[in-house]
Design an enzyme around this catalytic site. Structure first.
Site, PDB file in Angstrom:
ATOM      1  N   PRO A 158      31.068  34.184  40.581  1.00  0.00           N
ATOM      2  CA  PRO A 158      31.358  33.353  41.753  1.00  0.00           C
ATOM      3  C   PRO A 158      31.986  34.153  42.893  1.00  0.00           C
ATOM      4  O   PRO A 158      33.068  34.708  42.747  1.00  0.00           O
ATOM      5  CB  PRO A 158      32.333  32.301  41.213  1.00  0.00           C
ATOM      6  N   GLU A 159      31.270  34.217  43.986  1.00  0.00           N
ATOM      7  CA  GLU A 159      31.795  34.768  45.228  1.00  0.00           C
ATOM      8  C   GLU A 159      31.771  33.630  46.248  1.00  0.00           C
ATOM      9  O   GLU A 159      31.587  32.476  45.887  1.00  0.00           O
ATOM     10  CB  GLU A 159      30.951  35.974  45.679  1.00  0.00           C
TER      11      GLU A 159
ATOM     12  N   LYS B   5      37.638  33.187  47.780  1.00  0.00           N
ATOM     13  CA  LYS B   5      37.159  32.652  46.506  1.00  0.00           C
ATOM     14  C   LYS B   5      38.101  31.602  45.923  1.00  0.00           C
ATOM     15  O   LYS B   5      37.902  31.152  44.792  1.00  0.00           O
ATOM     16  CB  LYS B   5      36.955  33.797  45.507  1.00  0.00           C
TER      17      LYS B   5
ATOM     18  N   ARG C   3      31.923  49.744  39.097  1.00  0.00           N
ATOM     19  CA  ARG C   3      30.964  48.657  39.245  1.00  0.00           C
ATOM     20  C   ARG C   3      29.578  49.238  39.500  1.00  0.00           C
ATOM     21  O   ARG C   3      29.454  50.335  40.048  1.00  0.00           O
ATOM     22  CB  ARG C   3      31.324  47.750  40.426  1.00  0.00           C
TER      23      ARG C   3
END
Length: 274
Positions: A2-3, A60, A262
DNA sequence: CAGATGCCCTGGGCGC
DNA sequence: TGCGCCCAGGGCATCT
């Protein structure tokens, strides 16, 4: 995960569905999900009986206003959190990893489900939490290009730093950089005026389009909306998770590298250094 | 100040 | 069939 687009999709539905509803009871079984409170019981007693007002969002964070109170109910989904609104008389059994349940005055349940328990739910001052964040990435007044020019750090790190601009994570930072034709490791201060402008425009366009498509649900992703449905934005991704596929602009294979722990995806040709 | 690393945690995918 | 391993990444602490 979720962004901003995913959280905004949830916010819109949540605002339409629960604003004005009273929380008649709260069940908090996941101690870690309410870790900002002294105990689950203290969280429950701080929330039970309150009426939810408008649902807002910054970055967020979801912020559920509580009628007649200075404090709000704040939710951050982190990696794997979901907010699910469930109806039924009685509602169906809660799935595994359901940590917090709000029982509404119309019998529906608002459930916080989070397998990896990084997410959190708490009652507190929204100012205290949100003042540490930069401006929201979708706020019309946010000029992301100007913000990153103030730092010599790398673009990708700056976009993902919630203190610089709030709401962008690993997926959308790659998409934004692809659309802006900028390389992840450019220092923010190295951008000229036209590059900064491209970045500002890309932030708005990429995020707005993803909101319109109700967020990204990848194959290995946890994201579901308030009704448990998937979003359609992943099909619009141009670089993220598309290693070896031809760049939609120049047909050069998209590359994947590890950056700051990442995965990062970019086109080595049209996102080249100047 | 900039950048790298590790930690929190579970589920899914993969090789053997 | 099952085991061990790696990967996913948001935010934070800690180190160089």
């Amino acid at each position: 995960m979720p962004e901003l687009p995913e959280v905004e999709t949830i916010r819109r539905d949540l605002d339409a569905e629960v604003a004005g509803r009273r929380v008649v009871d709260v069940v908090a079984t996941g101690e870690r999900s309410v870790r900002r409170h002294r105990s689950p019981g203290e969280f429950v007693s701080s929330l039970r009986g309150n009426v939810v007002e408008r649902v807002r969002r910054h970055g967020k964070y979801l912020v559920l206003g509580l009628a007649g109170r200075d404090e709000s109910l704040l939710v951050h989904l982190r990696m794997s959190g979901q907010l699910l609104l469930v109806a039924g008389d009685p509602p169906p059994p809660a799935p595994r990893h359901t940590h917090v349940v709000l029982i509404l005055d119309d019998g529906r349940e608002l459930r916080f489900v989070d397998p990896r328990t990084f997410g959190e739910v708490f009652v507190g001052s929204s100012d205290a939490v949100l003042s540490a964040l930069g401006p929201d990435a979708l706020d019309p007044g946010t000029d992301t290009g100007a913000l990153v020019r103030a730092s010599r750090r790398r673009l990708k790190d700056l976009l993902m730093d919630q203190r610089v601009v709030a709401g962008i994570g690993n997926i959308y930072s790659d998409e934004i950089l692809w659309h802006a034709r900028l390389r992840y490791d450019r220092p923010g201060s190295s951008l000229d005026g036209s590059e900064a402008r491209r970045l500002t425009v890309a932030v708005r366009q990429v995020l707005a389009r993803a909101v319109a498509l109700r967020g990204s649900s990848l194959a290995d992703e946890q994201y579901r909306d308030l009704y448990g449905r998937r979003g359609d934005a992943a099909a619009a991704h141009r670089a993220f998770a598309r290693a070896t596929e031809p760049c939609p602009r120049c047909a050069t294979p998209i590359e994947r590298i590890r950056h700051a722990g990442r995965s990062h995806f970019f086109c080595p040709r049209c996102q080249a250094l100047p």
